[in-house]
Design an enzyme around this catalytic site. Structure first.
Site, PDB file in Angstrom:
ATOM      1  N   CYS A  71      13.434  24.745   4.358  1.00  0.00           N
ATOM      2  CA  CYS A  71      12.535  25.429   3.421  1.00  0.00           C
ATOM      3  C   CYS A  71      11.787  24.397   2.578  1.00  0.00           C
ATOM      4  O   CYS A  71      11.930  23.202   2.789  1.00  0.00           O
ATOM      5  CB  CYS A  71      13.335  26.365   2.530  1.00  0.00           C
TER       6      CYS A  71
ATOM      7  N   ARG B  63     -10.938  -0.617  14.282  1.00  0.00           N
ATOM      8  CA  ARG B  63     -10.786   0.248  13.111  1.00  0.00           C
ATOM      9  C   ARG B  63     -11.867  -0.190  12.118  1.00  0.00           C
ATOM     10  O   ARG B  63     -12.972   0.281  12.189  1.00  0.00           O
ATOM     11  CB  ARG B  63      -9.362   0.134  12.551  1.00  0.00           C
TER      12      ARG B  63
ATOM     13  N   LYS C 161       0.840  -1.204   0.000  1.00  0.00           N
ATOM     14  CA  LYS C 161       0.000   0.000   0.000  1.00  0.00           C
ATOM     15  C   LYS C 161       0.875   1.255   0.000  1.00  0.00           C
ATOM     16  O   LYS C 161       2.069   1.184   0.305  1.00  0.00           O
ATOM     17  CB  LYS C 161      -0.920  -0.015   1.222  1.00  0.00           C
TER      18      LYS C 161
ATOM     19  N   ASP D  17      12.111  23.640  -0.712  1.00  0.00           N
ATOM     20  CA  ASP D  17      12.903  22.869  -1.672  1.00  0.00           C
ATOM     21  C   ASP D  17      14.385  22.789  -1.343  1.00  0.00           C
ATOM     22  O   ASP D  17      15.165  22.298  -2.143  1.00  0.00           O
ATOM     23  CB  ASP D  17      12.740  23.468  -3.074  1.00  0.00           C
TER      24      ASP D  17
ATOM     25  N   TYR E 145      14.766  31.220   7.061  1.00  0.00           N
ATOM     26  CA  TYR E 145      13.513  31.808   7.549  1.00  0.00           C
ATOM     27  C   TYR E 145      13.480  31.832   9.075  1.00  0.00           C
ATOM     28  O   TYR E 145      13.916  30.869   9.722  1.00  0.00           O
ATOM     29  CB  TYR E 145      12.315  30.975   7.088  1.00  0.00           C
TER      30      TYR E 145
ATOM     31  N   ARG F 273       1.004 -11.164   6.471  1.00  0.00           N
ATOM     32  CA  ARG F 273       0.895  -9.904   5.707  1.00  0.00           C
ATOM     33  C   ARG F 273       2.024  -8.927   6.069  1.00  0.00           C
ATOM     34  O   ARG F 273       1.806  -7.903   6.682  1.00  0.00           O
ATOM     35  CB  ARG F 273      -0.443  -9.209   6.010  1.00  0.00           C
TER      36      ARG F 273
ATOM     37  N   HIS G  36      -6.648  -7.925  12.397  1.00  0.00           N
ATOM     38  CA  HIS G  36      -5.455  -7.071  12.436  1.00  0.00           C
ATOM     39  C   HIS G  36      -5.167  -6.698  13.890  1.00  0.00           C
ATOM     40  O   HIS G  36      -6.085  -6.496  14.676  1.00  0.00           O
ATOM     41  CB  HIS G  36      -5.707  -5.819  11.592  1.00  0.00           C
TER      42      HIS G  36
HETATM   43  C1  LIG Z   1      -0.429  -2.002   6.786  1.00  0.00           C
HETATM   44  C2  LIG Z   1      -1.038  -3.298   7.089  1.00  0.00           C
HETATM   45  C3  LIG Z   1      -0.246  -4.448   7.216  1.00  0.00           C
HETATM   46  C4  LIG Z   1       1.258  -4.407   7.236  1.00  0.00           C
HETATM   47  O1  LIG Z   1       1.707  -3.805   8.421  1.00  0.00           O
HETATM   48  P1  LIG Z   1       3.263  -3.764   8.776  1.00  0.00           P
HETATM   49  O2  LIG Z   1       3.306  -3.322  10.184  1.00  0.00           O
HETATM   50  O3  LIG Z   1       3.872  -2.756   7.850  1.00  0.00           O
HETATM   51  O4  LIG Z   1       3.786  -5.116   8.539  1.00  0.00           O
HETATM   52  C5  LIG Z   1      -0.900  -5.659   7.368  1.00  0.00           C
HETATM   53  N1  LIG Z   1      -2.239  -5.733   7.400  1.00  0.00           N
HETATM   54  C6  LIG Z   1      -3.033  -4.638   7.306  1.00  0.00           C
HETATM   55  C7  LIG Z   1      -4.520  -4.791   7.368  1.00  0.00           C
HETATM   56  C8  LIG Z   1      -2.461  -3.379   7.160  1.00  0.00           C
HETATM   57  O5  LIG Z   1      -3.246  -2.302   7.092  1.00  0.00           O
END
Ligand SMILES: *Cc1c(COP(=O)(O)O)cnc(C)c1O
Length: 368
Positions: free
Chosen positions: A307, A133, A35, A309, A260, A217, A162
């Site tokens: 700044c 969530r 992602k 850039d 700045y 994951r 998760h």
């Molecule tokens: C981002 C995410 C992951 C990966 O998380 P990490 O901590 O980067 O390994 C796995 N599952 C879900 C649902 C996520 O949103």
């Protein structure tokens, strides 16, 4: 080019192989989480490397990210791990993308879209076990799944959850795990079989083999960073370096205010380098007075307000320093290294955010 990001794709393969070795004994597959443009590394290139290294599936956050991969010719299984609105269902189905679901409205929209296209919509049901969530609360999971299974054109391919604190809190993570297992045993008692089961993010992969089920994951560890200080026997290589160059040098006498806000005053004769890194590139303004970079193998302090850039560094102590010299913001040079974790600590955030802040418009250069 003054400012660029270098991505070591070999490091990504190496990290995936490390993860594979870790989960092999448990027969778990890998869904590489790519992602947010693969945590800034470039989704298409990372996806190609990950699929060539044998990951089973790719996880993205949005429909647009999934479609980008399909349009780049990647036909590997993809799961959108966040929610969608019913209006996006048709795009998901058309591109053969699996979708995370936790509302019946989304299930209905996906099923309708699938019927219209003469396909099946593949879904993974998200169970909320304590993260609060997205997800169906584990106590309602069985009812939800039974209702979802009534939609004619849905295939329930996966079930997932998760963790909220996998890197810090063993007890709460085990509670989440036990709630997930409770749902799985209810399904078994009801004769409902969902083939793919997954819960483990990077921290859980490092610490909780019981969380693997038959897929993990990994996000952060794919890119060579650790979610906490302990490495749990994994030997990862950071894949991303963030670099720029010196484009101006000047010597200032003591007592000069610079940049700045006049927030830094030279206290000695100071050689000041202007480098092409600013908050517009994703080099945070909050690094004022804290940031360091590497030039000619030596650390140099970022001085004065950063700044949009550019920013300024004190290079008085660096022999031979010249216009055009490479400046490392994140990465290695000679025996010095600045990690995303070091930058994160100075910004009072996590390495994930340091990576994601890097402006996607900056060229990614891929090295193998
Ligand atoms: C981002 C995410 C992951 C990966 O998380 P990490 O901590 O980067 O390994 C796995 N599952 C879900 C649902 C996520 O949103």
């Amino acid at each position: 080019m003054l400012t660029w990001v270098e991505i070591d794709l070999n490091a990504i393969s190496h990290n995936i192989n490390q993860i594979k070795a870790k989960v092999k004994a448990y027969n778990a597959g890998i869904m590489a989480i790519i992602k947010d443009n693969a945590y800034s590394h470039g989704a298409v290139n990372v996806a190609q490397t990950a699929t060539n290294t044998g990951v089973n599936m790719l996880g993205v956050a949005t429909v647009e990210e999934a479609v980008e991969l399909r349009q780049a010719g990647i036909d590997h299984p993809i799961l959108i791990i966040c929610g969608i609105l019913p209006g996006q269902a048709e795009t998901v189905v058309k591109h053969d993308i699996a979708q995370t679901v936790c509302t019946l409205d989304t299930c209905k929209a996906l099923s309708k879209a699938a019927e219209k296209c003469g396909k099946k919509a593949r879904v993974h049901v998200k169970i909320d076990t304590g993260m609060n969530r997205i997800g169906v609360n584990y106590q309602n999971a069985l009812d939800f799944i039974k209702s979802a299974l009534a939609f004619p054109a849905l295939t329930m391919e996966g079930i997932m959850s998760h963790y909220a604190v996998a890197e810090t809190d063993r007890d709460f993570t085990e509670l989440q795990l036990s709630r997930f297992k409770q749902t799985l045993s209810q399904l078994e008692d009801s004769g409902i079989r969902i083939p793919v089961k997954h819960t483990a993010n990077s921290a859980a992969i490092l610490r909780f083999p019981e969380s693997y089920f038959n897929m993990v994951r990994p996000g952060l560890i794919t890119y060579g960073l650790y979610p906490s200080k302990d490495h749990y026997g994994l030997d990862l290589k950071p894949a991303l370096s963030f670099k720029t160059k010196i484009f101006y040098l000047k010597e200032l006498p003591p007592g000069q205010d610079i940049s700045y806000g006049r927030r830094y005053t030279t206290y000695k004769k100071t050689l000041v380098a202007s480098i092409a890194a600013g908050y517009g590139h994703g080099y945070s303004r909050s690094l004022f007075n804290k940031g360091e970079v590497i030039i000619r193998g030596k650390r140099a302090a970022v001085i004065g307000t950063i700044c949009m850039d550019q920013c300024l560094c004190d290079v008085t102590h660096i022999p031979g320093v010249s216009i055009g010299d490479e400046v490392v913001l994140i990465g290695k040079q000679d025996d010095q290294e600045i990690t995303a974790d070091e930058v994160a600590e100075k910004m009072d955030t996590i390495s994930y955010e340091v990576l994601c802040r890097i402006n996607p418009k900056i060229s990614r250069i891929y090295v193998k």
